[in-house]
Enzyme design. Structure first.
Site, PDB file in Angstrom:
ATOM      1  N   TYR A   1      -3.147  -6.738  15.782  1.00 34.13           N
ATOM      2  CA  TYR A   1      -3.188  -5.861  14.618  1.00 34.13           C
ATOM      3  C   TYR A   1      -2.802  -4.444  15.058  1.00 34.13           C
ATOM      4  O   TYR A   1      -3.586  -3.727  15.677  1.00 34.13           O
ATOM      5  CB  TYR A   1      -4.568  -5.895  13.963  1.00 34.13           C
ATOM      6  CG  TYR A   1      -4.658  -6.946  12.874  1.00 34.13           C
ATOM      7  CD1 TYR A   1      -4.143  -8.230  13.086  1.00 34.13           C
ATOM      8  CD2 TYR A   1      -5.225  -6.661  11.636  1.00 34.13           C
ATOM      9  CE1 TYR A   1      -4.198  -9.197  12.091  1.00 34.13           C
ATOM     10  CE2 TYR A   1      -5.276  -7.623  10.641  1.00 34.13           C
ATOM     11  CZ  TYR A   1      -4.765  -8.889  10.864  1.00 34.13           C
ATOM     12  OH  TYR A   1      -4.806  -9.842   9.876  1.00 34.13           O
TER      13      TYR A   1
ATOM     14  N   TRP B   1      -0.399  -3.378   8.804  1.00 34.08           N
ATOM     15  CA  TRP B   1      -0.958  -3.097   7.480  1.00 34.08           C
ATOM     16  C   TRP B   1      -0.815  -1.607   7.206  1.00 34.08           C
ATOM     17  O   TRP B   1      -0.991  -0.776   8.101  1.00 34.08           O
ATOM     18  CB  TRP B   1      -2.417  -3.533   7.421  1.00 34.08           C
ATOM     19  CG  TRP B   1      -2.571  -5.011   7.605  1.00 34.08           C
ATOM     20  CD1 TRP B   1      -3.003  -5.673   8.722  1.00 34.08           C
ATOM     21  CD2 TRP B   1      -2.257  -6.022   6.639  1.00 34.08           C
ATOM     22  NE1 TRP B   1      -2.986  -7.029   8.504  1.00 34.08           N
ATOM     23  CE2 TRP B   1      -2.537  -7.278   7.235  1.00 34.08           C
ATOM     24  CE3 TRP B   1      -1.777  -5.999   5.323  1.00 34.08           C
ATOM     25  CZ2 TRP B   1      -2.343  -8.482   6.567  1.00 34.08           C
ATOM     26  CZ3 TRP B   1      -1.594  -7.206   4.655  1.00 34.08           C
ATOM     27  CH2 TRP B   1      -1.879  -8.426   5.267  1.00 34.08           C
TER      28      TRP B   1
ATOM     29  N   ASP C   1       0.014  -6.777  -3.517  1.00 32.20           N
ATOM     30  CA  ASP C   1      -1.406  -6.707  -3.176  1.00 32.20           C
ATOM     31  C   ASP C   1      -2.140  -5.998  -4.317  1.00 32.20           C
ATOM     32  O   ASP C   1      -1.535  -5.665  -5.349  1.00 32.20           O
ATOM     33  CB  ASP C   1      -1.637  -5.993  -1.844  1.00 32.20           C
ATOM     34  CG  ASP C   1      -2.806  -6.592  -1.075  1.00 32.20           C
ATOM     35  OD1 ASP C   1      -3.946  -6.534  -1.581  1.00 32.20           O
ATOM     36  OD2 ASP C   1      -2.596  -7.142   0.022  1.00 32.20           O
TER      37      ASP C   1
ATOM     38  N   ARG D   1       0.837  -1.207   0.000  1.00 31.61           N
ATOM     39  CA  ARG D   1       0.000   0.000   0.000  1.00 31.61           C
ATOM     40  C   ARG D   1       0.872   1.257   0.000  1.00 31.61           C
ATOM     41  O   ARG D   1       0.587   2.216  -0.709  1.00 31.61           O
ATOM     42  CB  ARG D   1      -0.921  -0.003   1.224  1.00 31.61           C
ATOM     43  CG  ARG D   1      -2.209  -0.805   1.064  1.00 31.61           C
ATOM     44  CD  ARG D   1      -1.981  -2.271   0.830  1.00 31.61           C
ATOM     45  NE  ARG D   1      -3.198  -3.026   0.684  1.00 31.61           N
ATOM     46  CZ  ARG D   1      -3.522  -4.060   1.458  1.00 31.61           C
ATOM     47  NH1 ARG D   1      -2.723  -4.445   2.449  1.00 31.61           N
ATOM     48  NH2 ARG D   1      -4.638  -4.719   1.227  1.00 31.61           N
TER      49      ARG D   1
ATOM     50  N   GLU E   1      -2.202   0.777   4.947  1.00 33.63           N
ATOM     51  CA  GLU E   1      -3.089   1.740   4.292  1.00 33.63           C
ATOM     52  C   GLU E   1      -2.907   3.146   4.854  1.00 33.63           C
ATOM     53  O   GLU E   1      -2.967   4.138   4.115  1.00 33.63           O
ATOM     54  CB  GLU E   1      -4.553   1.304   4.467  1.00 33.63           C
ATOM     55  CG  GLU E   1      -4.952   0.095   3.657  1.00 33.63           C
ATOM     56  CD  GLU E   1      -4.766  -1.217   4.397  1.00 33.63           C
ATOM     57  OE1 GLU E   1      -5.413  -2.213   4.032  1.00 33.63           O
ATOM     58  OE2 GLU E   1      -3.951  -1.246   5.351  1.00 33.63           O
TER      59      GLU E   1
ATOM     60  N   GLU F   1      -9.149 -13.529   1.993  1.00 32.34           N
ATOM     61  CA  GLU F   1     -10.099 -12.602   1.375  1.00 32.34           C
ATOM     62  C   GLU F   1     -10.150 -12.758  -0.142  1.00 32.34           C
ATOM     63  O   GLU F   1     -10.099 -11.770  -0.880  1.00 32.34           O
ATOM     64  CB  GLU F   1      -9.751 -11.162   1.772  1.00 32.34           C
ATOM     65  CG  GLU F   1      -9.796 -10.943   3.278  1.00 32.34           C
ATOM     66  CD  GLU F   1      -9.337  -9.570   3.721  1.00 32.34           C
ATOM     67  OE1 GLU F   1      -9.769  -9.103   4.783  1.00 32.34           O
ATOM     68  OE2 GLU F   1      -8.512  -8.951   3.004  1.00 32.34           O
TER      69      GLU F   1
ATOM     70  N   HIS G   1      -6.401 -10.684  -3.814  1.00 35.29           N
ATOM     71  CA  HIS G   1      -5.458  -9.567  -3.630  1.00 35.29           C
ATOM     72  C   HIS G   1      -4.424  -9.544  -4.764  1.00 35.29           C
ATOM     73  O   HIS G   1      -3.248  -9.269  -4.536  1.00 35.29           O
ATOM     74  CB  HIS G   1      -4.764  -9.665  -2.263  1.00 35.29           C
ATOM     75  CG  HIS G   1      -5.662  -9.324  -1.111  1.00 35.29           C
ATOM     76  ND1 HIS G   1      -6.079  -8.048  -0.855  1.00 35.29           N
ATOM     77  CD2 HIS G   1      -6.224 -10.111  -0.161  1.00 35.29           C
ATOM     78  CE1 HIS G   1      -6.881  -8.054   0.218  1.00 35.29           C
ATOM     79  NE2 HIS G   1      -6.982  -9.300   0.654  1.00 35.29           N
TER      80      HIS G   1
END
Length: 669
Positions: A419, A475, A192, A163, A477, A328, A262
């Site tokens: 997380y 992660w 991704d 990302r 983002e 996912e 992804h």
């Protein structure tokens, strides 16, 4: 007075204890200290060349006097030395070590090279931080005797660069801090939907096209675009440089090539790899976060591509494990594709979950042929787990328990505690500093990370052996800059280190917190940006009032109902269930409130998600049996006046809703 003096003495005694994170298995403070002087040398056995050199460099960075490390030689007598040696016969696990510090000398003895390395990391933590005034007046290592070994073999940190890309030098710096905390695995998420970040020579379009997106959501508006093209990638030489740097510091770099979902960036570069036979097929490198429908087609052409890519990946990453994601992966495109439906018929597959299993099993065979092991997120269980796959369990513990009982190895990576892209401080004060403090969501204070035990309670002793270890996730983002990565990771990385290393029976949050301040002094001295740890709340209302509720707390260990009436506007109660009609949250007050204004706010004005009450009422009672409606909730808020003699207030759900609810401070004025 006597009690006060005793308490002060105890505090003084505790302060004198060596501050090491993770806490060693056995540690006993001695008397005196070993002084570090300009001619202090590192003496080592021949096999420890690299460890000795790096440790000497670390000492030199602190003292300003780098003494060249010397091989073991009984004919040379040194006035001041730190000795490093190997002893495979030590009755410790791999990575175990003994450290002895006295005024006469310092000795690190490792069961293996990793053990010696970890012993040197403990020494660095015992020394003053870089640039400290203590170095000018003469630094010393406090006398101590340590026998130590890791609880788990996998002590990992995940870093997403798909990302947002980060510089090689910053990633090296991150590796140094992982090593400082005795972590031994960097899980590098390098592909991704929003970008392909690794050079693959046979498929140059992966980086030429898949490495760039048209736009990125700006901070503060995740459903918008900044209109700026974004991208880049790492060359294979750069990756080899990072891998070698990590290996010298006893850290394995495990790459993740996320598939079959992804994969939008790769499919955009090579559209023939996707489900090109479905209507309106138009892949693109994705500008927005979240889950997208682009999946690899399970064709022979695709598996040839996967084999080719993994051949190059294995050549630059020597890790035992290769992470293939597997998470996912929407089944929509497969179930629309005539080509995939034909494959399903041929292979006896009933749905998209079977296609997922078929894909993962094919990839496992490809990796096995290269002498590597497959690891993937717990969705790789869908349709049946590949025979030798290792599961990284992120969606709670159910998948971990089932996998371990089936004889599969597991790495625990639960979103409930691990997380780190979640807020570690309350959301509202963070965002008040600026939109750049935005996080993905959720609430993950350091005390919650620390509370985690990686061994699920549903396993017996034999099954628990399949728990390889534990890993936290970053992660990216909302990690656009390196200082944001650091601010998000630290100091929670220290809590991760302790749950991964220290015997569970020795864990104690108050003790950990007392050792954390000296460790954060090392962060500060090195210019590492970090948050200040949030103090754990207390399970009590502000005045002794009581609360009863039919709602289950999302995190029973700290998101208690009492936090909705504790006097702190930044704490909140957060449920962990879909609401049904009749659910209630009842506050019984210590004294009656008559004619006072009452306000209750639910949802994102208090919590990390938009979990507001859609349909409900605020009620009052003078006896806890007959209830009078004050007002209905509107847009998650209820405001009204308490009737005469009100001793209880109740939030009552009037109709079911799918999402949860968070309740902020109940205000009575």
């Amino acid at each position: 007075m006597r009690k006060a003096l005793l308490a002060a003495a105890l505090v003084s005694c505790l302060a004198a204890e060596p501050a090491i994170i993770p806490l060693p298995k056995e540690m006993k403070a001695g008397e005196g200290s070993f002084p570090i002087v300009p001619n202090t040398s590192v003496r080592y056995e021949g096999a420890l060349d690299q460890v000795a050199k790096l440790f000497a460099d670390d000492l030199g960075a602190r003292t300003g006097n780098r003494a060249a490390p010397l091989r073991e030689d009984p004919l040379i007598e040194l006035a001041s030395e730190i000795r490093l040696k190997l002893d495979p016969a030590l009755p410790l696990r791999p990575g175990g070590y003994k450290l002895e510090v006295s005024p006469e000398g310092t000795m690190v003895t490792g069961k293996d090279m990793a053990g010696v390395w970890y012993g040197t990391r403990s020494l660095l933590q015992l020394l003053p931080p870089i640039g400290s005034a203590d170095w000018k007046k003469g630094a010393a290592i406090p006398a101590v005797s340590i026998t130590d070994e890791p609880r788990f073999g996998w002590r990992g940190m995940h870093l997403d660069v798909s990302r947002h890309l980060h510089a090689v030098e910053d990633i090296k710096k991150f590796i140094d801090w992982l090593a400082f905390h005795k972590l031994n695995t960097l899980h590098w998420h390098i592909t991704d939907d929003q970008g392909w970040r690794v050079e693959i020579k046979k498929y140059p379009k992966l980086t030429e096209i898949g490495g760039y997106r048209d736009s990125t959501p700006p901070y503060g508006n995740r459903d918008s675009d900044d209109g700026k093209r974004y991208g880049g990638f790492y060359t294979q030489e750069q990756i080899k440089e990072v891998v070698a740097y990590a290996a010298a510091r006893q850290i394995a770099v495990v790459p993740e090539i996320d598939m079959p979902g992804h994969m939008a960036a790769a499919i955009t570069a090579y559209p023939e790899l996707g489900n090109s036979d479905i209507p309106n097929y138009s892949p693109k490198v994705r500008n927005r976060w979240g889950i997208h429908f682009d999946t690899l087609a399970p064709t022979e052409e695709t598996f040839k591509f996967v084999d080719d890519v993994l051949t190059e990946i294995c050549a630059i990453f020597p890790s035992t494990y290769i992470h293939i994601g597997g998470d996912e992966a929407p089944k929509d495109q497969w179930e629309q594709s005539p080509r995939v439906r034909e494959l399903m018929k041929k292979e006896g597959m009933k749905d998209g979950h079977d296609v997922q299993s078929y894909f993962v099993k094919r990839v496992e065979k490809i990796l096995a042929a290269k002498g590597r092991k497959l690891i993937g997120w717990d969705e790789i269980r869908e349709g049946g787990l590949a025979p030798n796959a290792t599961v990284m369990s992120w969606r709670g513990e159910a998948g971990a328990v089932a996998s371990a009982k089936e004889g599969h190895d597991v790495v625990m990576a639960s979103t409930s505690h691990l997380y780190l892209d979640h807020y570690q401080l309350p959301k509202n004060p963070e965002l008040a500093k600026g939109v750049e403090f935005e996080a993905w969501g959720g609430f993950q204070p350091i005390y919650n990370v620390y509370s985690y035990d990686p061994v699920p309670k549903g396993l017996n002793a034999e099954e628990a052996k399949h728990i390889l270890g534990v890993q936290a996730q970053l992660w990216a983002e909302y990690l656009k800059t390196w200082d944001k990565v650091e601010y998000t990771a630290f100091p929670r990385i220290a809590a991760l280190a302790e749950i991964a290393w220290t015997p569970v029976e020795k864990k104690n949050y108050e003790d950990f917190r007392s050792r954390l301040d000296p460790i954060m002094a090392h962060y500060k001295a090195a210019g590492v940006r970090h948050a200040q740890p949030l103090a754990p709340p207390k399970r009590q209302t502000k005045d002794g009032s009581t609360i009863e509720t039919s709602l289950r707390s999302f995190r029973a260990e700290f998101l208690w109902p009492e936090l909705a009436y504790d006097g702190d506007p930044e704490t909140f109660f957060w449920s962990a269930a879909k609401l049904k009609a009749g659910d209630h949250f009842t506050l019984t007050l210590r004294a009656a409130v008559s004619g006072k204004k009452v306000k209750v706010v639910t949802g994102d004005k208090v919590g990390p998600f938009t979990d507001k009450l859609d349909r409900g009422v605020l009620e009052a009672s003078s006896n806890g049996q007959q209830w009078t409606e004050i007002t209905a909730f509107k847009d998650g808020v209820a405001e009204g006046t308490a009737p005469e003699g009100t001793t209880s207030l109740r939030i009552r759900v009037t109709a079911a809703q799918e999402h949860w609810i968070s309740i902020g401070e109940i205000e009575i004025e």
